[in-house]
Write an enzyme that holds these catalytic residues in place. Structure first.
Site, PDB file in Angstrom:
ATOM      1  N   SER A 252      73.592  75.264  61.042  1.00 19.17           N
ATOM      2  CA  SER A 252      72.513  76.210  60.795  1.00 19.17           C
ATOM      3  C   SER A 252      71.323  75.923  61.701  1.00 19.17           C
ATOM      4  CB  SER A 252      72.067  76.133  59.326  1.00 19.17           C
ATOM      5  OG  SER A 252      73.132  76.480  58.464  1.00 19.17           O
ATOM      6  N   SER A 290      77.240  79.415  58.550  1.00 16.63           N
ATOM      7  CA  SER A 290      75.956  78.992  59.101  1.00 16.63           C
ATOM      8  C   SER A 290      74.807  79.827  58.562  1.00 16.63           C
ATOM      9  CB  SER A 290      75.986  79.077  60.634  1.00 16.63           C
ATOM     10  OG  SER A 290      76.111  80.420  61.051  1.00 16.63           O
ATOM     11  N   GLU A 292      71.226  81.179  60.041  1.00 18.60           N
ATOM     12  CA  GLU A 292      70.260  81.331  61.140  1.00 18.60           C
ATOM     13  C   GLU A 292      69.111  82.188  60.624  1.00 18.60           C
ATOM     14  OE1 GLU A 292      74.245  80.565  62.886  1.00 18.60           O
ATOM     15  OE2 GLU A 292      73.499  82.188  61.599  1.00 18.60           O
TER      16      GLU A 292
END
Length: 400
Positions: A252, A290, A292
Site C-alpha cells: 500500500s 493494496s 493507494e
C-alpha cells in the site's frame, strides 16, 4: 529512538544526477517547503530474532504531519482525498470528503496501530482543547496506515501515547528524514527497504509562484516493476536479489500532497487524482490487496471553526476589496481551474520523486525471523541510469 540525523542519510535521487520533471524544487525538496507544514518521526527499533507476537522484534514507528501553521483544529484547511484502491484505512476520511476540511494533525503508522494512534491523538487534542465534547463537537483524527508485519511485530502494537505526543509536539519545518524512519521503519518500496519519502516543486499558478510538496508512506510494488524516470531498473537488478525471500506482492501507499496555491475542496479532489498517476509511473498497478490513498490540502485559505463578528480575508489575499461580511460568513480565495495545469504536472512529479526518495533513503533492514528488506543498491542504479537515461540540462550534478 527518534529519527536519525540528516548527517546519517543516504543519497537522494537527485544526488545521482536525476531530476524528475521540469520545475525547480523548494529549498529542502520536501513537503515542509510549503509554508506552515511540519513533520516529525518517532522510530522504534528493538530486539532481534524470531517473532514473538506481542513482544517483538520491533521495527515500526509513527510520523506526524501538521498540515499548516497555527492551530488546525480552530483554523481548518481545505482538504480532499482520492482512493485508487481501497484495501487500506484512513480514519476521518468520510468527514473530510463531506466537509472538505481537515482539522487535526495527520498521523501515519502501522496498520494494527491505527486504533492506538487515533486514541492517543484524541487524548492530545483533548488536552489542548478541553472544550472538545462540551462546547465543541467531538473530533475524528486523521490516521493513515500501511502494513509493516513482514519485518515488525505488528500484533504487539508498539506505538504508545508518549510516541504520538512526541511526534506531534516536535513537528517542525526544514529537512525531513527519509527511508526507514517513523511510520516507514518497517516498510518496503518495490521490495527494497524504506517507507518515508518527500519532495517539492515551485511552480507558477495563476501568475504567482506556488509550492507543492508530497510526503509518502510507501509500502508497495513488485521489484521487477520498478521504474526510475522511465528506466526499467527493477528488471535489470532483480536477479541479484533472487536469494532474498520476499513478502507477497501486495502493498500500500499513503500519499500526502500540500500546496500553498489557493484551491478549494473540489479543486483539491482533482489534484489528488493526479497524484495517483505517479504511482503508475514508478511501476505500481493498484493490486487487489493494496491501498493507494491520497490526501491533498491547501494552506492558502483557513476556515475558522467558530463564526466571529469580524470580517476575515484569506491569508493569501493580495488584492481583494474589503467588504464587511455578516457573522457566519467567510471569504476564500481560489485560483481559476484554467490556471492549474502546471500544478497538476508538478504534483505528479513530486509524488514520483517522493516514492523514489523513500527507497533511496532506506538502509538495509533485518526484521523478525530473519526477514530481510535489502537496501536499494545505489551504485548499480547509478550505472544503469547513466547507460539508459540521456542526461537533461535540468539534471543536478551527480555525487557519484
Amino acid at each position: 529512538m527518534s529519527a536519525p540525523s540528516a548527517a546519517l542519510r543516504r543519497p537522494r535521487l537527485r544526488d545521482l544526477g536525476v531530476a524528475i520533471g521540469r520545475f525547480p524544487t523548494g529549498p529542502e525538496n520536501a513537503i515542509t517547503d510549503v509554508p506552515g507544514v511540519r513533520v516529525h518521526h518517532v522510530t522504534k527499533i528493538e530486539g532481534e530474532g524470531e517473532l514473538v507476537p506481542g513482544l517483538g522484534p520491533v521495527r515500526t514507528g509513527v510520523t506526524a504531519v501538521v498540515p499548516a501553521d497555527g492551530d488546525v483544529f480552530l483554523d481548518r484547511v481545505f482538504t480532499a482525498s482520492y482512493v485508487l484502491n481501497g484495501a487500506g484505512e484512513v480514519t476521518g476520511l468520510s468527514q473530510i470528503n463531506e466537509w472538505g476540511l481537515c482539522e487535526t494533525p495527520i498521523l501515519l503508522c502501522s496498520t494494527l496501530c491505527v486504533g492506538r494512534v487515533l486514541d492517543a491523538t484524541v487524548a492530545w487534542l483533548s488536552r489542548k482543547h478541553p472544550k472538545i465534547g462540551k462546547d465543541y463537537d467531538v473530533v475524528i483524527p486523521v490516521v493513515a496506515e500501511c502494513d509493516d508485519s513482514f519485518l515488525n511485530d505488528a500484533v504487539g502494537r508498539h506505538v504508545a501515547q508518549a510516541d504520538v505526543d512526541e511526534a506531534i509536539d516536535n513537528a517542525r519545518g526544514g529537512p525531513v528524514a527519509e527511508g526507514c524512519v517513523g511510520a516507514g521503519t518497517g516498510m518496503q518500496t518495490f521490495h527494497f527497504a524504506g517507507g518515508i519519502g518527500t519532495s517539492s516543486r515551485s511552480v507558477p499558478v495563476g501568475g504567482v509562484d506556488a509550492l507543492v510538496g508530497a510526503l509518502v508512506l510507501s509500502n508497495f510494488g513488485d521489484r521487477e516493476m520498478l521504474r526510475i524516470d522511465g528506466v526499467p531498473v527493477g528488471r535489470l537488478i532483480s536477479d541479484r536479489f533472487n536469494h532474498v525471500p520476499r513478502r507477497g506482492p501486495a502493498g500500500s501507499i499513503i500519499v500526502l500532497v500540500a500546496t500553498d496555491a489557493p484551491l478549494i475542496h473540489r479543486q483539491l479532489a482533482r489534484l489528488a487524482r493526479r497524484a495517483a498517476l505517479a504511482i503508475g509511473r514508478t511501476g505500481g498497478y493498484a493490486a487487489n490487496n493494496s491501498g493507494e490513498i491520497v490526501l491533498a490540502w491547501s494552506t492558502a485559505n483557513r476556515v475558522p471553526r467558530v463564526a466571529t463578528e469580524q470580517w476575515s480575508a484569506p491569508r493569501s489575499s493580495r488584492s481583494l476589496s474589503v467588504h464587511p461580511l455578516a457573522p457566519g460568513r467567510h471569504m476564500a480565495e481560489l485560483v481559476l481551474d484554467t490556471e492549474v495545469d502546471a500544478l497538476y504536472e508538478a504534483t505528479v512529479d513530486v509524488v514520483e520523486e517522493a516514492i523514489l526518495n523513500a527507497m533511496f533513503g532506506g538502509a538495509d533492514m533485518i526484521g523478525h525471523s530473519g526477514h530481510h528488506a535489502p537496501a536499494l543498491p545505489l551504485d548499480a542504479v547509478a550505472e544503469i541510469l547513466k547507460q539508459y537515461r540521456p542526461p537533461h540540462p535540468s539534471d543536478p550534478l551527480p555525487l557519484f
